[in-house]
Enzyme design. Structure first.
Site, PDB file in Angstrom:
ATOM      1  CD  GLU A   1      -9.995  -0.770  -0.436  1.00 15.23           C
ATOM      2  OE1 GLU A   1     -10.849  -1.021   0.439  1.00 15.23           O
ATOM      3  OE2 GLU A   1      -8.828  -1.207  -0.411  1.00 15.23           O
TER       4      GLU A   1
ATOM      5  CD  GLU B   1      -2.851  -1.064   2.461  1.00 12.85           C
ATOM      6  OE1 GLU B   1      -2.843  -0.024   3.163  1.00 12.85           O
ATOM      7  OE2 GLU B   1      -3.580  -2.038   2.696  1.00 12.85           O
TER       8      GLU B   1
END
Length: 271
Positions: free
Chosen positions: A187, A120
């Site tokens: 996302e 991430e």
């Protein structure tokens, strides 16, 4: 439980060829062998052994408590059940806080059966992405809503609506591709931001709450089966078991819906 198959393994090259042909691919999370087998048999191209296991398996309220030992245990289970899907493994919280630690932990994941790893971040992971790519470790960069940063972000909500943040995300996606990322996962971002990012990069983009334009879609298997412990499902979630007669049929229907572009619909998209 170790499954042999004559089917060709789905690789990064496979996913890139699908993108070039304009064909969608489907991804699902898995954490154990039996479900992994069913997912792979149904033709799902990518299985993610996600740190989401912290919430759906371990019962935590975030992904932060998941350790490398936890991830590796579940990765090994999935590998035993997999037939030919591409297995992506998450790098848990703080497992890549330094370059040395990241190399050590990514190596463990690859040696235990992962075909790629997911981390991430934005620009700050560019150097790490290059280091891993140079050593033969394919990287998927996870952008937008990044659950490991939930305490900084302040909640689970759509990212990239602010003009400056939108511009930054587009630049970061391009920088990550240039650094050697093989894929991007977006996302919870608006559909127009997804479109802008797709115009700037050539690598496959996987979406969850990022609209229908992405090259691939991913869901948490528990959400797909309608057994999430959340009181209210996110907008981008669809219960595929509801209109199916079995788990196998639900997974197959999800795969078909992604590939015929009926999922996600506008009802599952942020604008």
């Amino acid at each position: 439980m170790s499954i042999k198959s004559d089917k060709d393994l789905i690789t990064i090259s496979t996913l890139k060829r699908l993108k070039e042909k304009g064909e969608k691919f489907a991804c699902l999370t898995a954490y154990e062998a039996t479900i992994a087998e069913k997912i792979s048999k149904s033709g799902i191209e990518v299985i993610l052994v996600g740190d989401s296991l912290g919430m759906v398996i371990q019962g935590h309220d975030s992904t932060l408590p998941v350790t490398m030992e936890n991830l590796i245990y579940h990765l090994k289970c999935v590998v035993r059940g997999n037939i030919n899907s591409h297995i992506m493994a998450d790098m848990p919280f703080m497992s890549y806080s330094t370059d040395h630690l990241a190399l050590e932990n990514a190596t463990k994941l690859m040696q235990n059966g992962a075909h790629s790893i997911k981390i991430e971040g934005g620009t700050w992971i560019c150097k790490l992405t290059s280091i891993l790519a140079e050593r033969g470790i394919p990287v998927c960069a996870h952008m937008g809503l990044t659950p490991q940063s939930i305490n900084r972000i302040g909640g689970y909500f759509v990212q990239g609506r602010d003009v400056n943040k939108k511009k930054n995300m587009i630049e970061e996606a391009k920088a990550l591709e240039d650094a050697g990322a093989e894929m991007i996962l977006l996302e919870c971002v608006p559909d127009d931001l997804t479109a802008d990012i797709l115009e700037k990069i050539t690598i496959p983009v996987i979406g969850i709450g990022a609209g229908q334009r992405t090259d691939g879609q991913i869901m948490v298997i528990h959400d797909l089966l309608g057994i999430s412990c959340l009181e209210k499902s996110p907008k981008f979630v669809k219960d595929f078991l509801k209109d199916s007669s079995s788990i196998e049929e639900a997974i197959s229907n999800y795969s078909k819906s992604v590939k015929n572009k009926s999922f996600p619909s506008d009802n599952h998209t942020f604008f």
